[in-house]
Scaffold this motif. Structure first.
Motif, short mmCIF file in Angstrom:
data_model
loop_
_atom_site.label_atom_id
_atom_site.label_comp_id
_atom_site.label_asym_id
_atom_site.label_seq_id
_atom_site.Cartn_x
_atom_site.Cartn_y
_atom_site.Cartn_z
N LEU A 1 14.04 6.49 -14.04
CA LEU A 1 14.35 5.13 -13.50
C LEU A 1 15.69 5.53 -12.38
O LEU A 1 15.50 4.88 -11.34
N ALA A 2 16.46 6.52 -12.69
CA ALA A 2 17.53 6.84 -11.75
C ALA A 2 17.00 7.12 -10.61
O ALA A 2 17.46 7.07 -9.47
N LEU A 3 15.95 8.15 -10.57
CA LEU A 3 15.47 8.99 -9.41
C LEU A 3 14.73 7.77 -8.36
O LEU A 3 14.78 7.69 -7.45
N ILE A 4 13.99 7.06 -9.39
CA ILE A 4 13.16 5.99 -8.65
C ILE A 4 14.10 4.96 -7.63
O ILE A 4 13.93 4.59 -6.38
N VAL A 5 15.20 4.35 -8.51
CA VAL A 5 16.09 3.71 -7.73
C VAL A 5 17.01 4.24 -6.82
O VAL A 5 17.45 3.88 -5.66
N GLY A 6 17.28 5.36 -6.93
CA GLY A 6 18.19 6.41 -5.90
C GLY A 6 17.34 6.55 -4.68
O GLY A 6 18.05 6.53 -3.47
N LEU A 7 15.85 6.88 -4.93
CA LEU A 7 15.33 7.16 -3.64
C LEU A 7 15.12 5.46 -2.85
O LEU A 7 15.29 5.84 -1.37
N LEU A 8 15.18 4.56 -3.58
CA LEU A 8 15.31 3.19 -2.85
C LEU A 8 16.58 3.13 -2.17
O LEU A 8 16.40 2.51 -1.01
N VAL A 9 17.28 3.51 -2.85
CA VAL A 9 18.90 3.02 -2.21
C VAL A 9 19.13 4.14 -1.14
O VAL A 9 19.57 3.89 0.14
N GLY B 1 19.68 2.75 2.56
CA GLY B 1 20.98 3.17 3.09
C GLY B 1 20.95 3.68 4.51
O GLY B 1 21.44 3.66 5.52
N GLU B 2 19.71 4.56 4.63
CA GLU B 2 19.31 5.25 5.95
C GLU B 2 19.05 4.04 6.95
O GLU B 2 19.35 4.11 8.27
N LEU B 3 18.17 3.10 6.69
CA LEU B 3 17.74 1.98 7.60
C LEU B 3 19.05 1.24 7.72
O LEU B 3 18.86 0.42 8.90
N SER C 1 30.22 2.95 -2.57
CA SER C 1 30.63 2.54 -3.76
C SER C 1 30.06 1.26 -4.45
O SER C 1 29.81 1.02 -5.55
N VAL C 2 29.98 0.41 -3.50
CA VAL C 2 29.30 -0.78 -3.74
C VAL C 2 28.04 -0.78 -4.34
O VAL C 2 27.73 -1.41 -5.42
N LEU C 3 27.39 0.25 -3.63
CA LEU C 3 25.94 0.31 -3.86
C LEU C 3 25.57 0.89 -5.29
O LEU C 3 24.87 0.60 -6.15
#
Length: 439
Positions: free
Chosen positions: A99-107, A111-113, A60-62
């Motif tokens: 932009l949402a897809l790019i930032v979403g992939l970064l998140v 998140g995994e790491l 949620s914070v992310l």
């Protein structure tokens, strides 16, 4: 819907609430789903519930920090729609979606790491951290879909369509809720089933928004210049959100260090405050869409009229909410707790919460007006200044001097009063009412 913009006729209450009520449904859908998810997982035991609470909070914070994908997109899209350039307005949504897809992939990658070290740092318990990290690693797979849905909400609000986003979000959340029950218990996946259901619902909603975007038959080519402009506004809104997070996390931390009863009472009143903020924020969303359209159409005076009219409605609504919750002061807390100590501490925060409702009505409405005008830089600076000068000092002084909940909620009151003064003065200055649409 035709290429023409909305009419210049005076904005009626019916039109405002016609946009606000479906927007409220979208805002409320996620908290309601979280309650259902919590109830399902709660029967697995204390450890899975703790893992869900921590993992869900981190996700949620992310995502909360990235709400510029909806609010910023609404502002830019509404201006184009008001200028009679509906196809360009939807095109703005295309760029927000990229932009949402790019930032979403970064998140997703971060998140995994970082899931386990962050969970361990916040919980201090390896058992809870392991469970929370396992949930988060699955749930964060839905990050691109979550952000794509934010962008979809943004461009649809900009073209003054809040009904389709409500349908899409409800379909996704209902599917998540049903999937949660089936995957957690009959399928035997436990807490992992909760995370999988969350991802399934997020992608269902995202696919519906994607279908709506494709049906508009506009160019899907990414345009770097537009994405850069969206990021510029996004930077201001992310910093503004960070100011809110610093204040609200500090308040919870100080309440926790005051007493068990104090943190319980703060949690009860704070959750009610958060819920009513969503209710009032729905009117702010209507203001964003309508003000942006007026400015895009070159009607600065119309934007001012709309802004003050929505503010009047929101203020009256805030007064009504204050009266209702004042009358419920002896009854409503019993629905949340039966602990005598917590019930005894609640009044220390309750009457601040009640008194703040009319002020919140003004602040949230004018926030929406200024966001609709794209005045994000002012809102960033004003919010951070009010936090640094008002809320944060009083919160930490409350810890040092033992003021408890009274000090914490006095800090929130000062924060809201300062914000009210800032946005009212800005609204009255008229400097925000800059006409025109993005090139």
């Amino acid at each position: 819907m035709s290429e023409t913009a909305s009419s210049s006729a005076p904005v009626s209450a019916r039109r405002v609430f016609g946009l606000a009520v479906p927007a409220l449904g979208v805002l409320a859908a996620e908290p309601v789903y979280v309650l259902i998810d919590t109830a399902v997982v709660g029967h697995l035991g204390a450890l899975p519930l703790a893992g869900l609470a921590l993992g869900g909070t981190l996700l949620s914070v992310l995502t909360t920090q990235l709400t510029f994908l909806s609010y910023g997109t609404t502002s830019r899209t509404a201006r184009l729609f008001g200028a009679g350039r509906r196809s360009d307005a939807v095109g703005e949504g295309v760029q927000a979606s990229w932009l949402a897809l790019i930032v979403g992939l970064l998140v997703l990658v971060l998140g995994e790491l970082l899931a386990e070290p962050i969970a361990l740092g916040l919980s201090g318990s390896e058992r809870v951290a392991d469970v929370a990290a396992d949930w988060l690693r699955i749930a964060v797979l839905g990050a691109p879909a979550i952000l794509f849905t934010m962008a979809g909400n943004g461009w649809m609000r900009g073209i003054q369509d809040t009904m389709r986003p409500l349908r899409y979000v409800l379909i996704g959340n209902v599917l998540s809720a049903v999937g949660c029950v089936l995957l957690v218990y009959p399928a035997g996946l436990g807490l992992s089933g909760s995370a999988l259901a969350n991802v399934l619902g997020q992608y269902t909603g995202a696919v519906l928004f994607l279908r709506a975007l494709l049906a508009e038959r506009v160019s899907l080519r990414p345009v770097r210049a537009v994405i850069r402009e969206q990021l510029r506004m996004g930077r201001d809104l992310v910093l503004r959100s960070a100011g809110f997070q610093a204040c609200f996390l500090s308040a919870t931390a100080v309440a926790a260090r005051t007493s068990t009863e104090a943190v319980g009472a703060h949690q009860v009143v704070w959750q009610l405050w958060t819920f009513l903020s969503l209710v009032l924020d729905s009117l702010a969303i209507a203001a964003q869409s309508l003000v942006g359209a007026e400015l895009g159409a070159g009607r600065a005076d119309g934007a001012r009229v709309v802004g003050w009219r929505v503010t009047k409605y929101s203020t009256l609504f805030g007064i009504l909410l204050g009266i209702v919750f004042a009358a419920a002061s002896q009854v409503l807390p019993l629905a949340f707790t039966s602990d005598a100590g917590v019930l005894g501490a609640i009044p220390s925060a309750w009457w601040f919460f009640v008194a703040l409702q009319p002020i919140a009505g003004i602040v949230f409405a004018l926030d929406g007006v200024l966001l609709g005008a794209g005045d994000a830089a002012f809102l960033r600076t004003a919010t951070l200044a009010c936090a640094v000068l008002g809320y944060l000092p009083l919160i930490w002084i409350s810890l040092a001097l033992g003021w408890g909940l009274v000090g914490i909620w006095t800090g929130l009151t000062l924060f809201m009063v300062l914000r009210m003064l800032a946005v009212t003065l800005r609204a009255r200055s008229g400097k925000w009412a800059v006409v025109g649409a993005p090139a």
